[in-house]
Motif scaffolding. Structure first.
Motif, PDB file in Angstrom:
ATOM      1  N   PHE A  36       0.603  -1.332   0.346  1.00  0.00           N
ATOM      2  CA  PHE A  36      -0.288   0.444   0.180  1.00  0.00           C
ATOM      3  C   PHE A  36       0.822   1.403   0.419  1.00  0.00           C
ATOM      4  O   PHE A  36       1.265   2.264  -0.879  1.00  0.00           O
ATOM      5  CB  PHE A  36      -1.169   0.049   1.117  1.00  0.00           C
ATOM      6  N   GLY A  37       2.392   1.276   0.886  1.00  0.00           N
ATOM      7  CA  GLY A  37       2.226   2.466   0.908  1.00  0.00           C
ATOM      8  C   GLY A  37       3.987   2.345  -0.080  1.00  0.00           C
ATOM      9  O   GLY A  37       4.265   3.923  -0.160  1.00  0.00           O
ATOM     10  N   ALA A  38       4.392   1.325  -1.035  1.00  0.00           N
ATOM     11  CA  ALA A  38       4.990   1.369  -1.766  1.00  0.00           C
ATOM     12  C   ALA A  38       5.358   1.054  -3.027  1.00  0.00           C
ATOM     13  O   ALA A  38       6.230   1.174  -3.793  1.00  0.00           O
ATOM     14  CB  ALA A  38       6.562   1.142  -0.912  1.00  0.00           C
ATOM     15  N   ASP A 117       9.664   6.762   7.238  1.00  0.00           N
ATOM     16  CA  ASP A 117       9.825   6.160   6.392  1.00  0.00           C
ATOM     17  C   ASP A 117       8.458   6.243   5.053  1.00  0.00           C
ATOM     18  O   ASP A 117       7.418   6.798   5.905  1.00  0.00           O
ATOM     19  CB  ASP A 117       8.772   4.827   7.199  1.00  0.00           C
ATOM     20  N   PRO A 118       8.836   6.795   4.303  1.00  0.00           N
ATOM     21  CA  PRO A 118       8.159   6.804   3.275  1.00  0.00           C
ATOM     22  C   PRO A 118       6.284   6.110   3.152  1.00  0.00           C
ATOM     23  O   PRO A 118       5.175   7.029   2.867  1.00  0.00           O
ATOM     24  CB  PRO A 118       8.601   7.252   1.837  1.00  0.00           C
ATOM     25  N   ARG A 119       6.805   5.589   3.555  1.00  0.00           N
ATOM     26  CA  ARG A 119       4.863   4.243   3.384  1.00  0.00           C
ATOM     27  C   ARG A 119       4.914   5.075   4.333  1.00  0.00           C
ATOM     28  O   ARG A 119       3.443   4.811   3.803  1.00  0.00           O
ATOM     29  CB  ARG A 119       5.931   3.388   3.406  1.00  0.00           C
ATOM     30  N   ARG A 120       5.067   5.362   5.381  1.00  0.00           N
ATOM     31  CA  ARG A 120       4.085   5.891   6.688  1.00  0.00           C
ATOM     32  C   ARG A 120       3.279   7.349   6.201  1.00  0.00           C
ATOM     33  O   ARG A 120       1.944   7.411   6.639  1.00  0.00           O
ATOM     34  CB  ARG A 120       4.917   6.410   7.769  1.00  0.00           C
ATOM     35  N   ILE A 121       4.222   7.937   5.309  1.00  0.00           N
ATOM     36  CA  ILE A 121       3.181   9.106   5.111  1.00  0.00           C
ATOM     37  C   ILE A 121       2.233   8.766   3.610  1.00  0.00           C
ATOM     38  O   ILE A 121       0.822   9.531   3.566  1.00  0.00           O
ATOM     39  CB  ILE A 121       4.408  10.181   3.998  1.00  0.00           C
TER      40      ILE A 121
END
Length: 219
Positions: A36-38, A117-121
């Protein structure tokens, strides 16, 4: 799927049924954070793809979740929980600090956790948007919790004589919206500034909300 399948009970490979269940859930959430995040994102991920990424079966998926939306909901709450834990730790460590120092430490802790962690954003500010009325309610409820935290800090600052006594809720709500938008845009590469510059600007905005306005000197 009419309902969840029953998971086996008892011990296996030295682990209880509860421990195995928790491990499976963690593996699904770890895989979802990546997909979902990356990866393709929530809307382009299937139960089969998520199960494969987790190294588990679709049968095991339905033992833990009913739908992929349940996974996204759990992941959204987890990302916010991580950030809140960082904020509360910073608040505890600066309990006796002046307002400016305390506000900066708290917000820097939030920003550091979310942006580590860019996935969290992507989970917190992109994937959760527009999925369903249920998740929109969850998103707004979680945002209201952040507003409550700012208001609590404001009330404490008022009690110490460091902030103007007023209803801070409207300003706090606007601030949280600005945080979400600016961090999202920074992560997407639409803001020509370093993370430190973005955080400094948001800290200034937070302090402007909390500090009492300057009183003009009488002529």
């Amino acid at each position: 799927m009419a309902g969840r399948l029953s998971a086996p009970s008892g011990r296996y490979a030295g682990k209880s049924a509860e421990e195995r269940k928790a491990e499976r859930r963690r593996r699904f959430l770890d895989a979802a954070l990546e997909l979902f995040g990356a990866g393709p994102g929530y809307r382009n991920t299937t139960v089969a793809a998520l199960s494969e990424a987790a190294g588990l079966s679709t049968r095991q998926f339905y033992e833990e979740f009913r739908t992929l939306e349940d996974v996204l909901a759990a992941l959204h709450l987890q990302v916010n929980h991580w950030a809140e834990a960082a904020v509360l730790a910073a608040a505890a460590s600066t309990a006796d600090a002046p307002l400016a120092e305390r506000a900066a430490a708290i917000f820097r802790a939030y920003a550091a956790d979310v942006t580590r962690d860019p996935r969290r954003i992507r989970i917190a500010f992109v994937e959760i948007i527009g999925v369903s009325p249920r998740l929109e309610e969850q998103r707004l409820a979680r945002r209201a919790r952040w507003v409550d935290l700012i208001c609590a800090e404001a009330d404490a600052a008022v009690a110490r004589g460091e902030a103007a006594p007023r209803d801070h809720r409207l300003a706090a709500t606007g601030f949280i919206g600005g945080v979400n938008g600016l961090l999202h845009d920074w992560n997407a590469g639409w803001v020509e500034a370093s993370l430190d510059e973005v955080v400094d600007e948001l800290v200034r905005q937070l302090l402007a909300i909390l500090r009492p306005p300057e009183t003009p000197e009488s002529s």
